[in-house]
Design an enzyme around this catalytic site. Structure first.
Site, PDB file in Angstrom:
ATOM      1  N   LYS A 125      41.618  34.443  38.650  1.00  0.00           N
ATOM      2  CA  LYS A 125      43.084  34.431  38.715  1.00  0.00           C
ATOM      3  C   LYS A 125      43.598  33.028  38.364  1.00  0.00           C
ATOM      4  O   LYS A 125      42.941  32.310  37.624  1.00  0.00           O
ATOM      5  CB  LYS A 125      43.579  34.895  40.084  1.00  0.00           C
ATOM      6  CG  LYS A 125      42.893  36.178  40.546  1.00  0.00           C
ATOM      7  CD  LYS A 125      43.610  36.828  41.658  1.00  0.00           C
ATOM      8  CE  LYS A 125      42.768  37.957  42.216  1.00  0.00           C
ATOM      9  NZ  LYS A 125      43.529  38.849  43.048  1.00  0.00           N
ATOM     10  N   GLU A 136      48.165  42.907  39.176  1.00  0.00           N
ATOM     11  CA  GLU A 136      49.133  41.797  39.242  1.00  0.00           C
ATOM     12  C   GLU A 136      49.939  41.711  37.940  1.00  0.00           C
ATOM     13  O   GLU A 136      51.104  41.323  37.948  1.00  0.00           O
ATOM     14  CB  GLU A 136      48.397  40.480  39.555  1.00  0.00           C
ATOM     15  CG  GLU A 136      47.917  40.459  41.001  1.00  0.00           C
ATOM     16  CD  GLU A 136      46.671  39.635  41.263  1.00  0.00           C
ATOM     17  OE1 GLU A 136      46.282  38.812  40.415  1.00  0.00           O
ATOM     18  OE2 GLU A 136      46.070  39.830  42.341  1.00  0.00           O
ATOM     19  N   ASN A 144      36.957  37.300  38.747  1.00  0.00           N
ATOM     20  CA  ASN A 144      38.329  37.095  38.264  1.00  0.00           C
ATOM     21  C   ASN A 144      38.892  35.915  39.037  1.00  0.00           C
ATOM     22  O   ASN A 144      39.254  36.049  40.201  1.00  0.00           O
ATOM     23  CB  ASN A 144      39.169  38.354  38.515  1.00  0.00           C
ATOM     24  CG  ASN A 144      40.640  38.127  38.171  1.00  0.00           C
ATOM     25  OD1 ASN A 144      40.990  37.153  37.504  1.00  0.00           O
ATOM     26  ND2 ASN A 144      41.497  39.042  38.619  1.00  0.00           N
ATOM     27  N   SER A 171      38.601  43.056  47.394  1.00  0.00           N
ATOM     28  CA  SER A 171      37.971  42.421  48.557  1.00  0.00           C
ATOM     29  C   SER A 171      36.463  42.685  48.634  1.00  0.00           C
ATOM     30  O   SER A 171      35.905  42.782  49.732  1.00  0.00           O
ATOM     31  CB  SER A 171      38.666  42.829  49.852  1.00  0.00           C
ATOM     32  OG  SER A 171      40.020  42.403  49.818  1.00  0.00           O
ATOM     33  N   HIS A 209      45.464  44.469  34.917  1.00  0.00           N
ATOM     34  CA  HIS A 209      45.256  44.117  36.328  1.00  0.00           C
ATOM     35  C   HIS A 209      46.533  44.454  37.091  1.00  0.00           C
ATOM     36  O   HIS A 209      47.637  44.316  36.562  1.00  0.00           O
ATOM     37  CB  HIS A 209      44.924  42.622  36.455  1.00  0.00           C
ATOM     38  CG  HIS A 209      44.467  42.255  37.825  1.00  0.00           C
ATOM     39  ND1 HIS A 209      45.342  42.049  38.866  1.00  0.00           N
ATOM     40  CD2 HIS A 209      43.219  42.073  38.337  1.00  0.00           C
ATOM     41  CE1 HIS A 209      44.650  41.752  39.958  1.00  0.00           C
ATOM     42  NE2 HIS A 209      43.360  41.761  39.668  1.00  0.00           N
ATOM     43  N   GLU A 219      40.511  49.420  41.090  1.00  0.00           N
ATOM     44  CA  GLU A 219      40.945  48.412  42.058  1.00  0.00           C
ATOM     45  C   GLU A 219      42.133  48.946  42.847  1.00  0.00           C
ATOM     46  O   GLU A 219      43.287  48.850  42.389  1.00  0.00           O
ATOM     47  CB  GLU A 219      41.364  47.123  41.336  1.00  0.00           C
ATOM     48  CG  GLU A 219      40.247  46.477  40.552  1.00  0.00           C
ATOM     49  CD  GLU A 219      40.451  44.962  40.452  1.00  0.00           C
ATOM     50  OE1 GLU A 219      39.514  44.237  40.748  1.00  0.00           O
ATOM     51  OE2 GLU A 219      41.561  44.525  40.103  1.00  0.00           O
ATOM     52  N   GLY A 267      42.837  41.209  47.430  1.00  0.00           N
ATOM     53  CA  GLY A 267      43.254  39.967  48.081  1.00  0.00           C
ATOM     54  C   GLY A 267      43.733  40.159  49.511  1.00  0.00           C
ATOM     55  O   GLY A 267      44.299  39.248  50.104  1.00  0.00           O
TER      56      GLY A 267
HETATM   57  C1  PEP Z   1      40.914  41.129  41.709  1.00  0.00           C
HETATM   58  O1  PEP Z   1      41.862  40.373  41.653  1.00  0.00           O
HETATM   59  O2  PEP Z   1      40.547  41.715  40.689  1.00  0.00           O
HETATM   60  C2  PEP Z   1      40.255  41.302  43.007  1.00  0.00           C
HETATM   61  C3  PEP Z   1      39.435  42.301  43.164  1.00  0.00           C
HETATM   62  O3  PEP Z   1      40.573  40.391  43.990  1.00  0.00           O
HETATM   63  P1  PEP Z   1      39.875  40.240  45.445  1.00  0.00           P
HETATM   64  O4  PEP Z   1      38.390  40.390  45.259  1.00  0.00           O
HETATM   65  O5  PEP Z   1      40.275  38.874  45.914  1.00  0.00           O
HETATM   66  O6  PEP Z   1      40.433  41.337  46.292  1.00  0.00           O
END
Ligand code: PEP
Length: 247
Positions: free
Chosen positions: A11, A96, A9, A209, A94, A165, A171
């Site tokens: 972003k 976000e 992803n 992460s 997601h 998630e 992040g």
């Molecule tokens: C994501 O945005 O779906 C995600 C898992 O981000 P990160 O791996 O940076 O935590």
């Protein structure tokens, strides 16, 4: 068990130049991958990335899809538009989008429904915030979020991908431990099993992460069928290491 899925992803990151370098790096480093692979890129770069991925085993994904078919929805991208660029997956719900754009479970379900109707596989994200985890509400929250997409009109739940998630791990550099992630995945799997005899076919991804150092351990958990990767998907060597860990 079917192949694992490793989905990046990006972003709101990238440029014509960096996208090209990243995808060339990934393509160049892939050695007969044993897993499915996708990159979910910003809508502005779908055409460019479609071209750069042509003939590769890496599928193209979008980061969102409109819940509407067409019309006066400024700024939105329809599933038919995504299909024109060969998009196979669309992330929906997601955290976000839920957090900054007020997407409710009902909106997420409508988006998943649109994606399926248009022949794009939704990657439906669920996950609890830190406050919800600390209040002991993790199970309740993820079950509610999954329940919203479990009975989509006319579509079998087995056609979707689910990504767990935990919001506190996205992040932040804080990863759920393999045991914490597996525990929630087992809850989600049980919920899917109660809904469909096809539950084993549904890929349950972990995201938050995930990186080159922790991927192998997370991906070895029995109910973790892949990863949704943000930051580490922007670096070809790290993304390739995660792909190799899924083999
Ligand atoms: C994501 O945005 O779906 C995600 C898992 O981000 P990160 O791996 O940076 O935590």
């Amino acid at each position: 068990m079917s192949k694992k899925l490793i989905a990046g992803n990006w972003k709101m990151n990238g440029s014509l130049a960096t996208n090209q370098a990243l995808l060339q790096g990934i393509r160049g480093g892939l050695k007969a991958p044993a897993c499915d692979i996708a990159v979910c890129v910003p809508a502005a770069y779908l055409a460019q990335c479609q071209g750069l991925l042509a003939g590769s085993p890496v599928d193209l994904g979008a980061q969102d899809v409109s819940q509407h078919e067409a019309g006066a929805y400024t700024g939105e991208t329809s599933v038919a538009m995504l299909k024109e660029f060969g998009v196979r997956y669309a992330i929906v719900g997601h955290s976000e989008r839920r957090q900054y754009h007020g997407e409710t479970d009902a909106v997420v379900a409508a988006k998943a429904q649109q994606a399926l109707a248009g022949g794009v596989t939704p990657i439906v994200c669920v996950g609890e915030t830190l406050a919800e985890r600390e209040a002991g509400r993790t199970e309740e929250v993820v079950k509610r979020q999954l329940a919203a997409v479990i009975h989509l009109n006319g579509h079998c739940i087995s056609e979707i991908v689910v990504a767990y998630e935990p919001v506190w791990a996205i992040g932040t550099g804080k990863t759920a431990s393999p045991e914490q992630a597996q525990q929630v995945h087992a809850v989600l799997r049980a919920q899917l099993k109660a809904a469909t005899p096809q539950a084993e076919r549904i890929k349950l991804l972990y995201g938050g992460s995930m990186n080159a150092a922790n991927a192998a351990q997370l991906l070895s958990q029995p109910d973790i069928d892949g990863g949704l990767i943000g930051g580490a998907s922007l670096k070809a060597p790290d993304f390739l290491t995660i792909i190799a860990a899924a083999g």
